[in-house]
Design an enzyme around this catalytic site. Sequence first.
Site, short mmCIF file in Angstrom:
data_model
loop_
_atom_site.label_atom_id
_atom_site.label_comp_id
_atom_site.label_asym_id
_atom_site.label_seq_id
_atom_site.Cartn_x
_atom_site.Cartn_y
_atom_site.Cartn_z
CG HIS A 62 -0.50 -0.09 2.56
ND1 HIS A 62 0.37 -0.80 3.03
CD2 HIS A 62 -0.56 1.08 3.47
CE1 HIS A 62 0.87 -0.46 4.26
NE2 HIS A 62 0.18 0.65 4.81
CG HIS A 64 0.11 4.25 5.02
ND1 HIS A 64 -0.75 3.54 5.58
CD2 HIS A 64 -0.75 5.41 4.44
CE1 HIS A 64 -2.06 4.23 5.69
NE2 HIS A 64 -1.94 5.29 4.99
CG ASP A 66 4.98 2.65 7.15
OD1 ASP A 66 4.21 3.32 6.36
OD2 ASP A 66 4.80 1.95 8.16
#
Length: 303
Positions: A62, A64, A66
Amino acid sequence: MNFELTILGSGSAVPTANRNPTAHFLNFGEKFFLIDCGEGTQIQLKRYKLRFTRINHIFISHLHGDHYFGLIGLISTLNLLGRKNPLYIYGPPQLKELLDFQMKLADHYIGYKIEFTPLSYDQSKVIVDDRRYTVETIILKHRVHCCGFIFREKSKQRNIIREKIQQYQIPLKEVANIKAGADFLSTDGKFISNKELTIEPPKPKSYAFCSDTIYKESIIEQIKNVDLLYHEATFLSNLSELAKQTYHTTAAQAANIAKMANVKQLVIGHFSSRYASFDEFLQEACPVFENTQIAADGKRIPF
Ligand SMILES: [Zn+2]
Ligand SMILES: [Zn+2]
Protein backbone atom coordinates in the site's frame (compact mmCIF):
# COMPACT_ATOMS: atom_id res chain seq x y z
CA MET A 1 15.87 -26.02 -1.91
CA ASN A 2 15.80 -23.16 0.54
CA PHE A 3 12.74 -21.38 1.82
CA GLU A 4 13.72 -18.48 4.02
CA LEU A 5 12.40 -15.07 4.96
CA THR A 6 14.82 -12.28 5.89
CA ILE A 7 13.33 -9.34 7.75
CA LEU A 8 14.82 -6.08 6.45
CA GLY A 9 12.54 -3.76 8.41
CA SER A 10 10.38 -4.61 11.41
CA GLY A 11 9.29 -1.16 12.57
CA SER A 12 6.28 0.93 11.57
CA ALA A 13 5.85 4.51 10.33
CA VAL A 14 8.53 6.05 12.56
CA PRO A 15 11.83 4.18 12.25
CA THR A 16 14.01 3.61 15.30
CA ALA A 17 17.75 2.99 15.66
CA ASN A 18 17.13 -0.77 15.50
CA ARG A 19 14.04 -1.05 13.38
CA ASN A 20 13.68 0.08 9.79
CA PRO A 21 10.28 0.43 8.13
CA THR A 22 8.74 -2.63 6.49
CA ALA A 23 10.61 -4.71 3.91
CA HIS A 24 10.96 -8.48 3.54
CA PHE A 25 13.38 -10.41 1.38
CA LEU A 26 11.96 -13.82 0.52
CA ASN A 27 13.95 -16.76 -0.78
CA PHE A 28 11.18 -18.98 -2.09
CA GLY A 29 12.89 -22.09 -3.38
CA GLU A 30 15.72 -20.07 -4.94
CA LYS A 31 13.30 -17.52 -6.40
CA PHE A 32 13.85 -14.16 -4.75
CA PHE A 33 11.24 -11.55 -3.94
CA LEU A 34 11.19 -8.19 -2.22
CA ILE A 35 7.97 -7.45 -0.35
CA ASP A 36 7.44 -3.80 0.56
CA CYS A 37 10.32 -1.39 0.36
CA GLY A 38 10.41 1.08 3.25
CA GLU A 39 13.02 3.80 3.40
CA GLY A 40 16.55 2.42 3.68
CA THR A 41 15.72 -0.99 2.20
CA GLN A 42 18.71 -0.93 -0.16
CA ILE A 43 21.04 -0.26 2.75
CA GLN A 44 19.50 -3.19 4.63
CA LEU A 45 20.03 -5.43 1.61
CA LYS A 46 23.72 -4.46 1.66
CA ARG A 47 23.97 -4.85 5.42
CA TYR A 48 22.58 -8.38 5.33
CA LYS A 49 24.58 -9.31 2.20
CA LEU A 50 21.60 -9.97 -0.06
CA ARG A 51 22.46 -9.49 -3.71
CA PHE A 52 20.47 -6.79 -5.53
CA THR A 53 20.72 -8.68 -8.81
CA ARG A 54 18.63 -11.49 -7.36
CA ILE A 55 15.57 -9.26 -7.11
CA ASN A 56 13.32 -9.36 -10.15
CA HIS A 57 9.91 -9.03 -8.50
CA ILE A 58 8.87 -6.38 -5.99
CA PHE A 59 5.47 -6.37 -4.27
CA ILE A 60 4.18 -3.19 -2.60
CA SER A 61 1.22 -3.60 -0.24
CA HIS A 62 0.00 0.00 0.00
CA LEU A 63 0.96 3.62 -0.37
CA HIS A 64 1.87 4.53 3.18
CA GLY A 65 5.45 5.78 3.05
CA ASP A 66 6.81 3.22 5.49
CA HIS A 67 6.09 0.58 2.82
CA TYR A 68 7.47 2.17 -0.34
CA PHE A 69 9.67 5.25 0.31
CA GLY A 70 12.75 3.13 -0.39
CA LEU A 71 11.61 2.08 -3.84
CA ILE A 72 12.79 5.02 -5.95
CA GLY A 73 16.26 4.78 -4.35
CA LEU A 74 16.49 1.09 -5.08
CA ILE A 75 15.31 1.55 -8.69
CA SER A 76 17.95 4.24 -9.15
CA THR A 77 20.74 2.15 -7.63
CA LEU A 78 19.85 -0.84 -9.82
CA ASN A 79 20.27 1.49 -12.78
CA LEU A 80 23.67 2.71 -11.55
CA LEU A 81 24.72 -0.92 -11.16
CA GLY A 82 24.01 -1.42 -14.87
CA ARG A 83 20.91 -3.55 -14.61
CA LYS A 84 19.53 -4.70 -17.96
CA ASN A 85 16.91 -7.29 -16.94
CA PRO A 86 13.32 -6.07 -16.56
CA LEU A 87 12.06 -5.39 -13.04
CA TYR A 88 8.52 -6.51 -12.23
CA ILE A 89 6.68 -4.31 -9.74
CA TYR A 90 3.22 -5.07 -8.35
CA GLY A 91 1.55 -2.28 -6.40
CA PRO A 92 -1.29 0.23 -6.08
CA PRO A 93 -2.14 1.86 -9.45
CA GLN A 94 -0.96 5.32 -8.27
CA LEU A 95 2.51 3.95 -7.56
CA LYS A 96 3.30 3.94 -11.27
CA GLU A 97 2.34 7.62 -11.51
CA LEU A 98 4.46 8.43 -8.48
CA LEU A 99 7.53 6.69 -9.87
CA ASP A 100 7.10 8.19 -13.34
CA PHE A 101 6.68 11.65 -11.85
CA GLN A 102 9.81 11.39 -9.70
CA MET A 103 11.86 10.14 -12.61
CA LYS A 104 10.50 12.76 -14.98
CA LEU A 105 11.24 15.68 -12.64
CA ALA A 106 14.76 14.46 -12.06
CA ASP A 107 15.17 13.74 -15.81
CA HIS A 108 16.26 10.33 -14.68
CA TYR A 109 16.81 7.76 -17.40
CA ILE A 110 16.39 4.13 -16.36
CA GLY A 111 18.26 1.72 -18.62
CA TYR A 112 16.08 -1.31 -17.90
CA LYS A 113 12.39 -1.95 -18.30
CA ILE A 114 9.97 -1.64 -15.39
CA GLU A 115 6.98 -3.91 -15.92
CA PHE A 116 4.28 -2.57 -13.64
CA THR A 117 1.18 -4.54 -12.61
CA PRO A 118 -1.48 -2.46 -10.84
CA LEU A 119 -3.21 -4.24 -7.97
CA SER A 120 -6.96 -4.17 -7.53
CA TYR A 121 -8.59 -4.18 -4.15
CA ASP A 122 -12.09 -5.52 -4.77
CA GLN A 123 -11.17 -9.19 -4.56
CA SER A 124 -8.19 -11.46 -4.20
CA LYS A 125 -6.40 -12.27 -7.47
CA VAL A 126 -3.55 -14.45 -8.67
CA ILE A 127 -1.02 -11.89 -9.88
CA VAL A 128 1.83 -14.27 -10.74
CA ASP A 129 1.33 -17.74 -12.18
CA ASP A 130 4.72 -19.33 -12.76
CA ARG A 131 5.51 -22.94 -13.62
CA ARG A 132 6.62 -23.54 -10.02
CA TYR A 133 4.63 -21.10 -7.88
CA THR A 134 1.80 -18.56 -7.70
CA VAL A 135 1.42 -15.25 -5.91
CA GLU A 136 -2.05 -14.08 -4.96
CA THR A 137 -3.29 -10.98 -3.17
CA ILE A 138 -5.01 -10.95 0.22
CA ILE A 139 -7.50 -8.11 0.60
CA LEU A 140 -6.79 -6.33 3.90
CA LYS A 141 -8.56 -3.46 5.61
CA HIS A 142 -6.50 -0.38 6.34
CA ARG A 143 -6.86 3.40 6.13
CA VAL A 144 -5.94 3.23 2.44
CA HIS A 145 -6.30 0.33 0.01
CA CYS A 146 -3.94 -2.37 1.16
CA CYS A 147 -3.28 -5.98 0.30
CA GLY A 148 -1.09 -8.77 1.49
CA PHE A 149 0.40 -11.54 -0.62
CA ILE A 150 0.48 -15.34 -0.50
CA PHE A 151 3.30 -17.19 -2.17
CA ARG A 152 2.36 -20.79 -2.91
CA GLU A 153 4.57 -23.43 -4.37
CA LYS A 154 2.77 -25.65 -6.88
CA SER A 155 2.45 -29.37 -6.17
CA LYS A 156 5.42 -31.26 -7.44
CA GLN A 157 5.36 -34.50 -9.37
CA ARG A 158 6.14 -37.76 -7.61
CA ASN A 159 9.81 -38.76 -7.53
CA ILE A 160 10.66 -41.92 -9.44
CA ILE A 161 12.97 -44.36 -7.65
CA ARG A 162 16.08 -44.71 -9.85
CA GLU A 163 16.70 -48.42 -9.14
CA LYS A 164 13.19 -49.24 -10.33
CA ILE A 165 13.93 -47.83 -13.77
CA GLN A 166 16.69 -50.40 -14.17
CA GLN A 167 14.86 -53.20 -12.41
CA TYR A 168 11.80 -53.00 -14.69
CA GLN A 169 13.60 -51.69 -17.80
CA ILE A 170 11.34 -48.64 -17.89
CA PRO A 171 11.74 -46.76 -21.18
CA LEU A 172 12.52 -43.06 -20.95
CA LYS A 173 9.24 -42.05 -22.60
CA GLU A 174 7.29 -43.70 -19.73
CA VAL A 175 9.11 -41.81 -16.99
CA ALA A 176 7.10 -38.60 -17.38
CA ASN A 177 3.80 -40.53 -17.13
CA ILE A 178 4.95 -42.41 -14.05
CA LYS A 179 6.02 -39.15 -12.38
CA ALA A 180 2.54 -37.83 -13.14
CA GLY A 181 1.01 -40.83 -11.35
CA ALA A 182 0.65 -43.58 -14.00
CA ASP A 183 1.21 -47.28 -13.28
CA PHE A 184 3.54 -49.30 -15.51
CA LEU A 185 3.02 -52.42 -17.61
CA SER A 186 6.33 -54.16 -18.30
CA THR A 187 7.18 -55.79 -21.65
CA ASP A 188 6.40 -59.22 -20.21
CA GLY A 189 2.94 -57.99 -19.18
CA LYS A 190 3.63 -57.51 -15.47
CA PHE A 191 1.60 -54.76 -13.73
CA ILE A 192 3.64 -52.50 -11.45
CA SER A 193 1.75 -49.95 -9.40
CA ASN A 194 2.84 -46.33 -9.27
CA LYS A 195 3.23 -46.66 -5.51
CA GLU A 196 6.03 -49.18 -5.98
CA LEU A 197 7.86 -47.00 -8.48
CA THR A 198 7.70 -43.57 -6.87
CA ILE A 199 7.89 -41.70 -3.61
CA GLU A 200 5.86 -38.70 -2.44
CA PRO A 201 7.34 -35.32 -3.36
CA PRO A 202 7.97 -32.82 -0.54
CA LYS A 203 4.86 -30.86 0.48
CA PRO A 204 4.52 -27.55 -1.36
CA LYS A 205 5.57 -24.54 0.74
CA SER A 206 3.64 -21.34 1.36
CA TYR A 207 4.24 -17.93 2.87
CA ALA A 208 1.58 -15.31 3.68
CA PHE A 209 2.44 -11.66 4.21
CA CYS A 210 -0.27 -9.66 5.96
CA SER A 211 0.76 -6.05 5.94
CA ASP A 212 -1.05 -3.19 7.69
CA THR A 213 -4.59 -4.18 8.59
CA ILE A 214 -7.28 -4.00 11.19
CA TYR A 215 -8.11 -7.38 12.78
CA LYS A 216 -9.86 -9.15 9.92
CA GLU A 217 -11.12 -12.70 10.36
CA SER A 218 -12.28 -13.00 6.77
CA ILE A 219 -8.66 -13.56 5.64
CA ILE A 220 -8.42 -16.79 7.66
CA GLU A 221 -9.87 -19.07 5.02
CA GLN A 222 -7.38 -17.87 2.43
CA ILE A 223 -4.27 -18.22 4.58
CA LYS A 224 -5.23 -21.58 6.12
CA ASN A 225 -2.35 -23.96 6.81
CA VAL A 226 0.44 -21.79 5.40
CA ASP A 227 3.94 -22.72 6.53
CA LEU A 228 4.81 -19.21 7.64
CA LEU A 229 2.54 -16.26 8.36
CA TYR A 230 3.78 -12.73 8.84
CA HIS A 231 1.11 -10.58 10.44
CA GLU A 232 1.50 -7.03 11.61
CA ALA A 233 1.14 -6.41 15.36
CA THR A 234 1.62 -2.70 15.81
CA PHE A 235 0.31 -2.51 19.38
CA LEU A 236 -0.22 -4.42 22.63
CA SER A 237 -3.73 -5.19 23.87
CA ASN A 238 -3.98 -2.18 26.21
CA LEU A 239 -4.01 -0.06 23.03
CA SER A 240 -6.56 -2.17 21.18
CA GLU A 241 -8.85 0.86 20.79
CA LEU A 242 -6.04 2.80 19.13
CA ALA A 243 -5.29 -0.23 16.95
CA LYS A 244 -8.90 -0.21 15.79
CA GLN A 245 -8.96 3.53 15.13
CA THR A 246 -5.74 3.42 13.11
CA TYR A 247 -6.64 0.16 11.30
CA HIS A 248 -3.90 -1.88 12.91
CA THR A 249 -3.72 -5.11 14.90
CA THR A 250 -2.48 -6.13 18.36
CA ALA A 251 -0.13 -9.02 19.11
CA ALA A 252 -2.92 -11.14 20.62
CA GLN A 253 -5.16 -10.52 17.61
CA ALA A 254 -2.39 -11.54 15.19
CA ALA A 255 -1.88 -14.72 17.21
CA ASN A 256 -5.61 -15.39 17.06
CA ILE A 257 -5.55 -15.17 13.28
CA ALA A 258 -2.58 -17.60 13.20
CA LYS A 259 -4.38 -20.03 15.50
CA MET A 260 -7.65 -19.98 13.58
CA ALA A 261 -5.81 -20.34 10.27
CA ASN A 262 -3.83 -23.28 11.68
CA VAL A 263 -0.54 -21.95 10.29
CA LYS A 264 2.76 -23.60 11.22
CA GLN A 265 4.72 -20.50 12.28
CA LEU A 266 3.84 -16.88 12.99
CA VAL A 267 6.15 -13.89 12.88
CA ILE A 268 4.85 -10.53 14.08
CA GLY A 269 6.26 -7.10 13.26
CA HIS A 270 5.49 -3.48 12.29
CA PHE A 271 5.90 -2.46 15.92
CA SER A 272 5.03 1.06 17.00
CA SER A 273 8.12 3.12 17.81
CA ARG A 274 6.73 3.73 21.34
CA TYR A 275 7.93 0.26 22.39
CA ALA A 276 11.50 -0.43 23.42
CA SER A 277 11.09 -3.98 24.66
CA PHE A 278 9.18 -6.76 22.94
CA ASP A 279 8.79 -9.45 25.61
CA GLU A 280 5.22 -8.34 26.19
CA PHE A 281 4.36 -8.95 22.55
CA LEU A 282 5.39 -12.57 23.03
CA GLN A 283 3.63 -12.75 26.40
CA GLU A 284 0.40 -11.74 24.68
CA ALA A 285 0.80 -13.80 21.52
CA CYS A 286 2.30 -17.11 22.73
CA PRO A 287 -0.55 -18.23 25.02
CA VAL A 288 -2.84 -17.91 21.97
CA PHE A 289 -0.41 -19.26 19.35
CA GLU A 290 2.73 -20.81 20.75
CA ASN A 291 4.92 -20.86 17.67
CA THR A 292 5.19 -17.06 17.45
CA GLN A 293 8.35 -15.08 17.00
CA ILE A 294 9.22 -11.43 17.00
CA ALA A 295 10.49 -9.87 13.79
CA ALA A 296 13.87 -8.15 14.08
CA ASP A 297 15.90 -6.47 11.39
CA GLY A 298 18.28 -9.00 9.87
CA LYS A 299 16.47 -12.01 11.33
CA ARG A 300 16.32 -15.03 9.02
CA ILE A 301 13.38 -17.39 9.35
CA PRO A 302 13.59 -20.70 7.48
CA PHE A 303 10.33 -22.51 6.81
ZN1 LIG B 1 2.86 0.70 7.93
ZN1 LIG C 1 -0.15 1.67 6.55
